[in-house]
Design a protein around this motif. Structure first.
Motif, short mmCIF file in Angstrom:
data_model
loop_
_atom_site.label_atom_id
_atom_site.label_comp_id
_atom_site.label_asym_id
_atom_site.label_seq_id
_atom_site.Cartn_x
_atom_site.Cartn_y
_atom_site.Cartn_z
N GLU A 299 -7.71 0.76 9.04
CA GLU A 299 -8.68 1.90 8.80
C GLU A 299 -8.66 2.92 9.81
O GLU A 299 -8.47 4.10 9.58
CB GLU A 299 -10.08 1.44 8.63
CG GLU A 299 -10.31 0.32 7.55
CD GLU A 299 -11.71 -0.06 7.33
OE1 GLU A 299 -12.60 0.39 8.21
OE2 GLU A 299 -12.07 -0.91 6.51
N ARG A 307 -0.40 6.19 7.54
CA ARG A 307 -0.65 5.52 6.12
C ARG A 307 -0.36 3.80 6.68
O ARG A 307 0.97 3.74 7.02
CB ARG A 307 0.06 5.85 5.10
CG ARG A 307 -0.18 5.11 3.81
CD ARG A 307 0.66 5.46 2.79
NE ARG A 307 0.67 4.91 1.43
CZ ARG A 307 1.38 4.86 0.49
NH1 ARG A 307 2.22 6.00 0.33
NH2 ARG A 307 1.24 4.12 -0.56
N CYS A 309 1.78 0.85 6.45
CA CYS A 309 2.95 0.26 5.78
C CYS A 309 3.37 -1.08 5.70
O CYS A 309 2.43 -1.81 5.83
CB CYS A 309 4.24 1.02 6.62
SG CYS A 309 4.23 0.39 8.51
N TYR A 313 0.98 -4.43 6.43
CA TYR A 313 0.47 -5.47 5.65
C TYR A 313 1.10 -6.81 5.85
O TYR A 313 0.49 -7.75 5.75
CB TYR A 313 0.99 -5.29 4.03
CG TYR A 313 0.01 -4.23 3.45
CD1 TYR A 313 -1.45 -4.54 3.07
CD2 TYR A 313 0.39 -2.99 3.31
CE1 TYR A 313 -2.07 -3.68 2.37
CE2 TYR A 313 -0.78 -1.92 2.55
CZ TYR A 313 -1.73 -2.41 2.30
OH TYR A 313 -2.67 -1.53 1.61
N ASP A 334 0.92 -8.80 -4.31
CA ASP A 334 0.67 -7.70 -5.53
C ASP A 334 -0.10 -6.66 -5.32
O ASP A 334 0.46 -5.66 -5.68
CB ASP A 334 -0.35 -8.72 -6.59
CG ASP A 334 0.33 -9.92 -7.36
OD1 ASP A 334 1.59 -9.78 -7.26
OD2 ASP A 334 -0.29 -10.77 -7.67
N GLU A 335 -0.92 -6.60 -4.39
CA GLU A 335 -1.57 -5.42 -3.89
C GLU A 335 -0.42 -4.36 -3.15
O GLU A 335 -0.72 -3.14 -3.50
CB GLU A 335 -2.71 -5.73 -2.87
CG GLU A 335 -3.38 -4.62 -2.40
CD GLU A 335 -4.41 -4.99 -1.48
OE1 GLU A 335 -4.71 -4.11 -0.59
OE2 GLU A 335 -5.00 -6.06 -1.37
N MET A 336 0.35 -5.05 -2.37
CA MET A 336 1.56 -4.30 -1.76
C MET A 336 2.33 -3.52 -2.98
O MET A 336 2.65 -2.37 -2.60
CB MET A 336 2.14 -5.19 -0.86
CG MET A 336 1.49 -5.48 0.48
SD MET A 336 2.50 -6.81 1.22
CE MET A 336 3.59 -5.69 1.83
N GLN A 337 2.50 -4.32 -3.94
CA GLN A 337 3.46 -3.62 -5.04
C GLN A 337 2.73 -2.64 -5.56
O GLN A 337 3.34 -1.50 -6.10
CB GLN A 337 3.74 -5.01 -5.98
CG GLN A 337 4.87 -4.36 -6.97
CD GLN A 337 6.38 -4.99 -5.84
OE1 GLN A 337 6.45 -5.76 -5.35
NE2 GLN A 337 7.44 -4.08 -6.30
N ALA A 338 1.38 -2.93 -5.85
CA ALA A 338 0.86 -1.82 -6.70
C ALA A 338 0.55 -0.62 -5.85
O ALA A 338 0.31 0.69 -6.58
CB ALA A 338 -0.72 -2.53 -7.11
N LYS A 339 0.27 -0.71 -4.77
CA LYS A 339 0.13 0.23 -3.71
C LYS A 339 1.48 1.12 -3.29
O LYS A 339 1.27 2.19 -2.46
CB LYS A 339 -0.78 0.05 -2.16
CG LYS A 339 -2.17 -0.22 -2.64
CD LYS A 339 -3.05 -0.52 -1.43
CE LYS A 339 -4.35 -0.84 -1.52
NZ LYS A 339 -5.17 -1.00 -0.42
N GLY A 340 2.43 0.94 -4.04
CA GLY A 340 3.69 1.52 -3.58
C GLY A 340 4.27 1.22 -2.16
O GLY A 340 5.10 2.13 -1.66
N CYS A 341 3.86 0.00 -1.74
CA CYS A 341 4.46 -0.37 -0.23
C CYS A 341 4.87 -2.00 -0.58
O CYS A 341 4.24 -3.01 -0.15
CB CYS A 341 3.19 -0.34 0.41
SG CYS A 341 3.79 -0.77 2.18
#
Length: 563
Positions: A299, A307, A309, A313, A334-341
């Protein structure tokens, strides 16, 4: 299940016939040779292309009447050997037919002098002066590498070279010597060398100071690491973002993330952090099992305009892997994929390796399929990890297919590949295959290192094949691979186990002469074996060597405290 990859060769072991187009590159042919070796993994019959010293090793046993074969590399002096220049593979009667024969001869001459005069720099200088050696940068690099775990010999040689009129050390050689002294905890000598470097314009760099900081942190001298950072300006170096990151990374890798955080808070008003700064701290908090602090740092990273990266993660993913919370790992991917990372190959490698360690082999294979579905191509490190998992699980057919796919996807085996395969072969007592892999390394651009030989030495100690052990040690010597404390410990324990106590004492002596402090368990084992066999004089000598080692350790500690 992994797909079957076709290749041009007949596999007798599995009764399969496969084909692909073969190019003419040397690397590719070596890779096919490696596959061929791997296909023989499950069978053990001595092949005609193996060296004689290996083929008949099993006939020697631990009670070979010839007690002269197992000696330390060198000449016939105090710690000398009788075997001389040997090659593990190829023509053993004339190993000097390569383009580097002249350089090899010089390295051997220097090695004999250094081993003969471990306690006398004056004798070393006298003998080296009489060798008629043509000094070159490559020669210096070779010798320093060979004696990287023997600071006395390395420094003695370094000083002699520096005194020659026709040669001057460059910054790289100084940095190598600084690193050797730091590794061996010789901090007084290390700083003397740094001060000497300071007299040469531009010799001290961030590389130099990084080595110093890391060596201090490695022996838990964290305050000294910070002091080294603060000394940088005295040597004309800037305390900038790159330097701060090196210090923070050094502290975090030694699990002193709290101290790293303090340093960061102290410096951030003077030195602008970057994304790498925060990723170092995130990784440090994860290594310390402080996920709350890691997430808070992510944060804070955003508040500074950076941001999070894939590196950020991946550190979090790695900690959940350590906790074996694979459900959380799956949701994070899955979260990484969804956030474009999206996860990268490093992320997937970490997850797969953790699943393998948890003995969830099928799940590890599923990660491979998931990665490919998401368009992420595996690299050599990924395949190495997968090979390790399959081999440790005893799934040799799957491991063979992994190797097939690795080669045919354009990922050439590297030293870690060979080390992994050798380790697996030794784990399953596949002596012939392990030696064949070493042969393949000899012919390829992958040169063995200490990790290559460690499982081989352990296996042949257990097998009590002492002649093979002796040849391997001499081969290490010729490849400029310096024995470290762990290797000496392994050899001494192995020799005690087969009652080669005189040779165990020789290794103990050399270990102390090189500046190592033997582990007490090793010392105790050797003393007990000498006592059981009535070798009273040897026992007294070993006691003296141990006292000498402990005395030097106490002296070194007192000097460090005064720095």
């Amino acid at each position: 299940m992994l797909p079957r990859i076709r290749f041009l060769m007949s596999s007798r072991c599995f009764g399969l016939q496969r084909r692909i187009q073969v190019d003419d590159s040397v690397v590719y042919r070596l890779n096919l040779l490696l596959v061929n070796r791997f296909n023989g993994f499950s069978s053990w019959s001595v092949s005609s292309d193996l060296p004689d010293w290996f083929k008949y090793a099993g006939d020697q046993g631990a009670n070979d009447s010839n007690d002269d074969f197992f000696v330390l590399p060198g000449d016939d002096g105090k710690l000398g050997g009788r075997i001389g220049r040997l090659r593990v593979f190829g023509n053993e009667t004339d190993s000097r037919t390569t383009l580097q024969s002249g350089l090899d001869d010089y390295v051997e001459k220097i090695s004999r002098v250094l081993r003969r005069n471990l306690d006398s720099h004056e004798a070393t200088v006298r003998d080296l002066d009489g060798c008629g050696i043509d000094i070159s940068k490559e020669l210096v690099d070779r010798v320093l590498k060979r004696f990287s775990n023997d600071w006395k010999s390395a420094l003695s040689f370094f000083r002699w070279v520096g005194s020659q009129r026709n040669y001057s050390h460059d910054a790289d050689s100084y940095n190598a010597m600084v690193d050797i002294l730091g590794k061996m905890k010789q901090f007084d000598e290390m700083w003397d060398l740094v001060e000497e470097m300071n007299q040469q314009s531009g010799f001290i760099s961030l590389v130099t100071m990084s080595k110093i900081m890391r060596r201090y942190a490695g022996v838990r001298k964290w305050r000294r690491a910070v002091d080294a950072f603060n000394e940088m300006e005295r040597f004309g170096l800037k305390k900038d973002t790159a330097a701060m990151n090196v210090l923070l990374d050094t502290l975090c890798k030694e699990r002193r993330v709290e101290r790293a955080r303090e340093v960061f808070l102290e410096l951030k008003s003077k030195i602008q952090p970057d994304a790498h700064t925060f990723n170092i701290l995130i990784h440090g908090w994860c290594k310390a099992q402080r996920l709350d602090e890691a997430e808070w740092t992510m944060e804070e990273m955003g508040r500074h305009g950076f941001r999070p990266c894939v590196v950020s993660y991946t550190s979090i993913v790695e900690e959940y892997c350590r906790m074996k919370n694979f459900q959380k790992v799956d949701s994070l991917l899955d979260e990484m994929q969804a956030k474009g990372c999206p996860p990268n190959v490093v992320t997937y490698t970490i997850v797969m390796h953790a699943l393998g360690k948890a003995k969830e082999t099928d799940s590890a294979l599923q990660i491979f399929e998931r990665m490919k579905r998401n368009g992420c191509s595996p690299d050599t490190s990924f395949f190495n990890s997968l090979l390790y998992i399959m081999g440790r699980a005893g799934r040799q057919e799957d491991a063979r297919r992994v190797l097939d796919e690795m080669i045919n996807s354009g990922n050439s085996p590297n030293i870690t590949t060979y080390n992994t395969l050798i380790s697996i072969a030794c784990l399953h007592s596949q002596e012939e295959y392990a030696i064949k892999l070493l042969q393949t390394m000899e012919r390829s651009s992958c040169k063995p290192d200490l990790q290559t030989y460690a499982p081989l030495l352990k296996l042949f100690c257990w097998r009590k094949w002492m002649k093979v052990l002796a040849y391997l040690i001499h081969d290490m010597h010729e490849k400029d691979i310096s024995l470290d404390l762990g290797t000496y410990t392994l050899l001494i324990r192995g020799l005690c186990g087969v009652k080669k106590l005189t040779h165990a004492c020789l290794f103990f002596e050399e270990m102390v002469l090189k500046g190592h402090v033997p582990k007490y368990r090793t010392y105790q084992l050797l003393m007990e074996e000498l006592d059981k066999n009535g070798m009273w004089k040897k026992k007294e000598i070993i006691q003296q060597w141990m006292a000498q080692a402990e005395g030097k350790k106490k002296l070194g500690c007192s000097r460090v405290q005064g720095i």
